[in-house]
Design a protein around this motif. Structure first.
Motif, PDB file in Angstrom:
ATOM      1  N   CYS A   1      69.540 -53.876  31.251  1.00  0.00           N
ATOM      2  CA  CYS A   1      69.272 -52.800  32.139  1.00  0.00           C
ATOM      3  C   CYS A   1      67.483 -52.987  31.405  1.00  0.00           C
ATOM      4  O   CYS A   1      67.003 -53.620  30.767  1.00  0.00           O
ATOM      5  CB  CYS A   1      69.592 -51.035  31.264  1.00  0.00           C
ATOM      6  SG  CYS A   1      68.956 -51.509  29.507  1.00  0.00           S
ATOM      7  N   SER A   2      67.134 -52.039  31.995  1.00  0.00           N
ATOM      8  CA  SER A   2      65.203 -52.000  31.988  1.00  0.00           C
ATOM      9  C   SER A   2      64.777 -52.240  29.995  1.00  0.00           C
ATOM     10  O   SER A   2      64.022 -52.818  30.286  1.00  0.00           O
ATOM     11  CB  SER A   2      64.706 -51.140  32.139  1.00  0.00           C
ATOM     12  OG  SER A   2      64.335 -51.169  34.025  1.00  0.00           O
ATOM     13  N   CYS A   3      65.667 -51.363  29.549  1.00  0.00           N
ATOM     14  CA  CYS A   3      64.759 -50.965  28.256  1.00  0.00           C
ATOM     15  C   CYS A   3      65.655 -51.562  27.034  1.00  0.00           C
ATOM     16  O   CYS A   3      65.540 -51.845  25.971  1.00  0.00           O
ATOM     17  CB  CYS A   3      65.712 -49.460  27.721  1.00  0.00           C
ATOM     18  SG  CYS A   3      66.984 -49.577  27.607  1.00  0.00           S
ATOM     19  N   GLY A   4      66.818 -52.982  27.560  1.00  0.00           N
ATOM     20  CA  GLY A   4      67.805 -53.282  26.907  1.00  0.00           C
ATOM     21  C   GLY A   4      69.114 -52.195  25.846  1.00  0.00           C
ATOM     22  O   GLY A   4      69.828 -52.803  24.792  1.00  0.00           O
ATOM     23  N   ALA A   5      68.842 -50.876  26.818  1.00  0.00           N
ATOM     24  CA  ALA A   5      70.400 -50.145  25.421  1.00  0.00           C
ATOM     25  C   ALA A   5      71.986 -50.479  26.566  1.00  0.00           C
ATOM     26  O   ALA A   5      72.515 -50.490  25.167  1.00  0.00           O
ATOM     27  CB  ALA A   5      69.902 -49.148  25.423  1.00  0.00           C
TER      28      ALA A   5
ATOM     29  N   CYS B   1      72.309 -46.920  32.463  1.00  0.00           N
ATOM     30  CA  CYS B   1      71.678 -47.142  30.977  1.00  0.00           C
ATOM     31  C   CYS B   1      71.260 -44.905  30.770  1.00  0.00           C
ATOM     32  O   CYS B   1      70.420 -44.544  31.346  1.00  0.00           O
ATOM     33  CB  CYS B   1      70.717 -47.663  30.282  1.00  0.00           C
ATOM     34  SG  CYS B   1      68.982 -47.193  29.188  1.00  0.00           S
TER      35      CYS B   1
ATOM     36  N   CYS C   1      66.944 -46.016  30.121  1.00  0.00           N
ATOM     37  CA  CYS C   1      66.300 -45.876  31.217  1.00  0.00           C
ATOM     38  C   CYS C   1      66.491 -45.601  33.015  1.00  0.00           C
ATOM     39  O   CYS C   1      65.706 -45.723  33.645  1.00  0.00           O
ATOM     40  CB  CYS C   1      66.078 -47.143  30.938  1.00  0.00           C
ATOM     41  SG  CYS C   1      67.548 -48.714  31.421  1.00  0.00           S
TER      42      CYS C   1
HETATM   43 ZN   LIG Z   1      68.331 -49.344  29.314  1.00  0.00          ZN
END
Ligand SMILES: [Zn+2]
Ligand SMILES: [Zn+2]
Length: 139
Positions: A9-13, A76, A79
């Motif tokens: 995802c955008s934030c990496g989580a 996510c 994000c």
């Molecule tokens: Zn994310």
């Protein structure tokens, strides 16, 4: 030996690691996929679900598509990026959002579905299959 690929995802989580080649890509022009993705069409690569490892703790949104069954998208909690989805009628498969891969996929057949609601400036000439709706209407 196939090397692992990562989607995230955008934030990496939230991520998915794949350990097999993608079987096919669907570019879906249906209104639900346009809304899910926020893009001009939904684009996802499909893998053997057993070859994909989810990393993180997504939220689920389930909907009933035109073709029936249940489509579950996973996004996510931080994000909001949708990273992957599953379809109850095809439990052996996982769809992963094409734009989330670290390494772009190459050499995978593209199936262009629900072209009846495709935006008129999109031309997917390289697609292996085109359909105005689902697979049963494909040419
Ligand atoms: Zn994310
Ligand atoms: Zn769709």
């Amino acid at each position: 030996m196939h090397t692992a690929n990562q989607a995230r995802c955008s934030c990496g989580a939230l991520g998915v690691e794949t350990h097999a080649e993608a079987q096919f890509i669907i570019a879906c022009h249906c209104r639900a996929c346009q809304r899910r993705s926020g893009g001009a069409f939904g684009a996802g690569a499909y893998f053997d679900r057993a070859a994909a490892e989810v990393l993180g703790d997504p939220r689920e949104y389930a909907r009933t598509p035109e073709a029936g069954g249940t489509f579950r998208s996973y996004f996510c909690q931080t994000c909001g990026s949708t990273v992957f989805w599953t379809i109850d009628d095809h439990p052996e498969l996982i769809g992963i959002a094409l734009g989330t891969f670290e390494t772009p996929l190459t050499g995978v057949a593209v199936h262009s579905l629900y072209e009846r609601t495709k935006l008129d400036w999109i031309a997917l000439d390289a697609a292996a299959l085109h359909s105005p709706a689902g697979y049963t209407d494909a040419t």
